[in-house]
Motif scaffolding. Structure first.
Motif, PDB file in Angstrom:
ATOM      1  N   VAL A   1       0.868  -1.175   0.000  1.00 55.93           N
ATOM      2  CA  VAL A   1       0.000   0.000   0.000  1.00 55.93           C
ATOM      3  C   VAL A   1       0.910   1.231   0.000  1.00 55.93           C
ATOM      4  N   PRO A   2       0.843   2.074  -1.026  1.00 53.99           N
ATOM      5  CA  PRO A   2       1.709   3.256  -1.067  1.00 53.99           C
ATOM      6  C   PRO A   2       1.530   4.108   0.188  1.00 53.99           C
ATOM      7  N   PRO A   3       2.614   4.625   0.748  1.00 54.62           N
ATOM      8  CA  PRO A   3       2.486   5.475   1.943  1.00 54.62           C
ATOM      9  C   PRO A   3       1.831   6.810   1.608  1.00 54.62           C
ATOM     10  N   MET A   4       1.213   7.425   2.614  1.00 60.76           N
ATOM     11  CA  MET A   4       0.595   8.725   2.382  1.00 60.76           C
ATOM     12  C   MET A   4       1.648   9.759   1.993  1.00 60.76           C
ATOM     13  N   TYR A   5       2.816   9.662   2.577  1.00 60.57           N
ATOM     14  CA  TYR A   5       3.878  10.598   2.203  1.00 60.57           C
ATOM     15  C   TYR A   5       4.628  10.016   1.001  1.00 60.57           C
ATOM     16  N   SER A   6       3.996  10.151  -0.177  1.00 62.26           N
ATOM     17  CA  SER A   6       4.589   9.695  -1.424  1.00 62.26           C
ATOM     18  C   SER A   6       4.024  10.548  -2.548  1.00 62.26           C
ATOM     19  N   ALA A   7       4.642  10.419  -3.736  1.00 59.41           N
ATOM     20  CA  ALA A   7       4.224  11.232  -4.882  1.00 59.41           C
ATOM     21  C   ALA A   7       3.147  10.557  -5.710  1.00 59.41           C
ATOM     22  N   VAL A   8       2.654   9.412  -5.246  1.00 57.90           N
ATOM     23  CA  VAL A   8       1.560   8.741  -5.942  1.00 57.90           C
ATOM     24  C   VAL A   8       0.346   9.674  -5.992  1.00 57.90           C
ATOM     25  N   LYS A   9      -0.321   9.724  -7.149  1.00 57.14           N
ATOM     26  CA  LYS A   9      -1.482  10.603  -7.307  1.00 57.14           C
ATOM     27  C   LYS A   9      -2.784   9.818  -7.177  1.00 57.14           C
TER      28      LYS A   9
ATOM     29  N   GLU B   1      -7.910   6.341   1.133  1.00 55.16           N
ATOM     30  CA  GLU B   1      -7.721   4.916   0.886  1.00 55.16           C
ATOM     31  C   GLU B   1      -6.806   4.723  -0.324  1.00 55.16           C
ATOM     32  N   ARG B   2      -5.844   3.826  -0.179  1.00 54.40           N
ATOM     33  CA  ARG B   2      -4.921   3.516  -1.274  1.00 54.40           C
ATOM     34  C   ARG B   2      -5.018   2.033  -1.594  1.00 54.40           C
ATOM     35  N   LYS B   3      -5.066   1.721  -2.883  1.00 54.83           N
ATOM     36  CA  LYS B   3      -5.126   0.329  -3.284  1.00 54.83           C
ATOM     37  C   LYS B   3      -3.727  -0.291  -3.252  1.00 54.83           C
ATOM     38  N   PRO B   4      -3.623  -1.538  -2.794  1.00 54.03           N
ATOM     39  CA  PRO B   4      -2.320  -2.216  -2.814  1.00 54.03           C
ATOM     40  C   PRO B   4      -1.800  -2.339  -4.248  1.00 54.03           C
ATOM     41  N   ARG B   5      -0.481  -2.234  -4.392  1.00 50.88           N
ATOM     42  CA  ARG B   5       0.137  -2.347  -5.705  1.00 50.88           C
ATOM     43  C   ARG B   5       1.137  -3.498  -5.700  1.00 50.88           C
ATOM     44  N   PRO B   6       1.216  -4.242  -6.804  1.00 50.67           N
ATOM     45  CA  PRO B   6       2.180  -5.353  -6.847  1.00 50.67           C
ATOM     46  C   PRO B   6       3.605  -4.853  -7.060  1.00 50.67           C
ATOM     47  N   VAL B   7       4.530  -5.340  -6.270  1.00 46.34           N
ATOM     48  CA  VAL B   7       5.958  -5.077  -6.435  1.00 46.34           C
ATOM     49  C   VAL B   7       6.679  -6.402  -6.239  1.00 46.34           C
ATOM     50  N   THR B   8       7.935  -6.443  -6.615  1.00 49.74           N
ATOM     51  CA  THR B   8       8.714  -7.673  -6.469  1.00 49.74           C
ATOM     52  C   THR B   8       9.958  -7.410  -5.638  1.00 49.74           C
ATOM     53  N   ILE B   9      10.139  -8.188  -4.590  1.00 48.68           N
ATOM     54  CA  ILE B   9      11.353  -8.131  -3.780  1.00 48.68           C
ATOM     55  C   ILE B   9      12.235  -9.288  -4.245  1.00 48.68           C
TER      56      ILE B   9
ATOM     57  N   GLY C   1       9.086   0.994  -8.194  1.00 51.54           N
ATOM     58  CA  GLY C   1       7.851   1.265  -7.482  1.00 51.54           C
ATOM     59  C   GLY C   1       7.793   0.738  -6.065  1.00 51.54           C
ATOM     60  N   THR C   2       8.862   0.072  -5.624  1.00 51.74           N
ATOM     61  CA  THR C   2       8.890  -0.454  -4.260  1.00 51.74           C
ATOM     62  C   THR C   2       9.254   0.659  -3.284  1.00 51.74           C
ATOM     63  N   TYR C   3       8.533   0.741  -2.181  1.00 49.03           N
ATOM     64  CA  TYR C   3       8.862   1.677  -1.106  1.00 49.03           C
ATOM     65  C   TYR C   3       9.550   0.882   0.002  1.00 49.03           C
ATOM     66  N   VAL C   4      10.837   1.147   0.194  1.00 55.36           N
ATOM     67  CA  VAL C   4      11.591   0.407   1.209  1.00 55.36           C
ATOM     68  C   VAL C   4      11.108   0.793   2.605  1.00 55.36           C
ATOM     69  N   ARG C   5      10.686   2.032   2.794  1.00 53.46           N
ATOM     70  CA  ARG C   5      10.179   2.421   4.117  1.00 53.46           C
ATOM     71  C   ARG C   5       8.869   1.701   4.438  1.00 53.46           C
TER      72      ARG C   5
END
Length: 291
Positions: free
Chosen positions: A113-121, A138-146, A169-173
């Motif tokens: 789920v993208p954090p609120m403090y991000s540049a996602v629109k 509300e933010r929709k979960p996004r697929p990323v790969t670790i 697109g991965t947020y490490v925080r």
């Protein structure tokens, strides 16, 4: 005019755009872009493209990245890193083996789920703009790969150093936040250093002060890598004058060879374009020649 790529070891406290602005002044070149934003607290590899090389940014932005990340357990903040407002503090009772075990669930394809403090629109507004007004949406979960997640060492009572190799697109925080949540004590990002981006590592990175020093000596352009260095994993081929003319006119041209993506050079050795050869026809994916 300067054209090329420079790999900056971004210092803490600078935004990625601050770095671009500094380089714009040093090289006296308006066309400057970077591949992969780093938060101000983060340091490390920031590939910056100048002049015609900015045409390669769209490719570089899509690549995976690698980080060294500090995980601090027992702390939850609104930004998911230590620069934010503390929301919760909890005791940490888990052992290193439990932390290692918790990481297993975050390897491979996951949802974030993208954090609120991000540049996602969302709804045309950047999330951090809403967050600064005290709003949460509300933010929709996004697929990323670790691709890799490794516990390197314990650096304090509740502090750990992780190596993270991840997709665009991965947020490490957010990863640190979610690992802390899985352990039941909360977690946040305490430090972040990017060790690789766009296929370039720290071994190719230079400090801004070294770029400025080189500029003062009139040698800054020597630090630039040619734009075709980014496409080095693709095979190279050299065409003749007829093919070069066709390419410069935006036309496909016949060429024998295996289908695939190529670095295409003119008869004088200059990098013309990234091309796609299919069924004996070479078409331009992106041109890089002098106009």
């Amino acid at each position: 005019m300067p054209n090329g790529i420079i790999i900056i070891d971004k210092p803490a406290g600078w935004t990625s755009m601050d770095v671009c602005a500094k380089l714009r002044g040093i090289f006296h070149e308006k066309r400057v872009g970077h591949a992969g934003t780093l938060d101000p607290m983060a340091t490390g590899v920031l590939p910056v493209f100048l002049g015609r090389a900015t045409r390669a940014v769209e490719f570089a932005e899509q690549t995976g990245k690698e980080y060294l990340a500090g995980l601090r357990l027992g702390l939850v903040t609104d930004t998911q890193d230590v620069t934010g407002r503390v929301l919760e503090e909890r005791p940490v009772t888990c052992a290193p083996a439990e932390v290692e075990a918790a990481l297993a669930a975050f390897r491979g394809e996951i949802l974030q789920v993208p954090p609120m403090y991000s540049a996602v629109k969302i709804g045309g507004k950047k999330l951090y703009e809403l967050a600064r007004k005290g709003r949460e949406v509300e933010r929709k979960p996004r697929p990323v790969t670790i691709h890799a997640l490794e516990l390197l060492e314990r650096t304090g009572a509740g502090d750990y150093l992780l190596r993270v190799r991840c997709s665009k697109g991965t947020y490490v925080r957010t990863l640190c936040h979610d690992v802390g949540a899985a352990l039941g004590c909360g977690g946040t990002l305490s430090a972040l250093r990017r060790t690789e981006a766009a296929g370039f590592g720290l071994d190719r990175a230079v400090r801004l002060e070294d770029v400025q020093a080189a500029a003062d000596r009139g040698e800054a352009e020597r630090l630039l890598l040619p734009v075709d260095a980014y496409f080095r994993d693709h095979p190279a081929l050299t065409v003749g004058l007829r093919e070069e003319r066709a390419a410069r006119n935006g036309a496909a041209f016949p060429w024998r060879g295996a289908d695939g993506t190529y670095r295409v050079y003119g008869p004088a050795g200059d990098f013309l374009l990234l091309g796609e050869l299919e069924r004996g026809r070479m078409r331009t994916v992106k041109s890089f020649y002098e106009v």
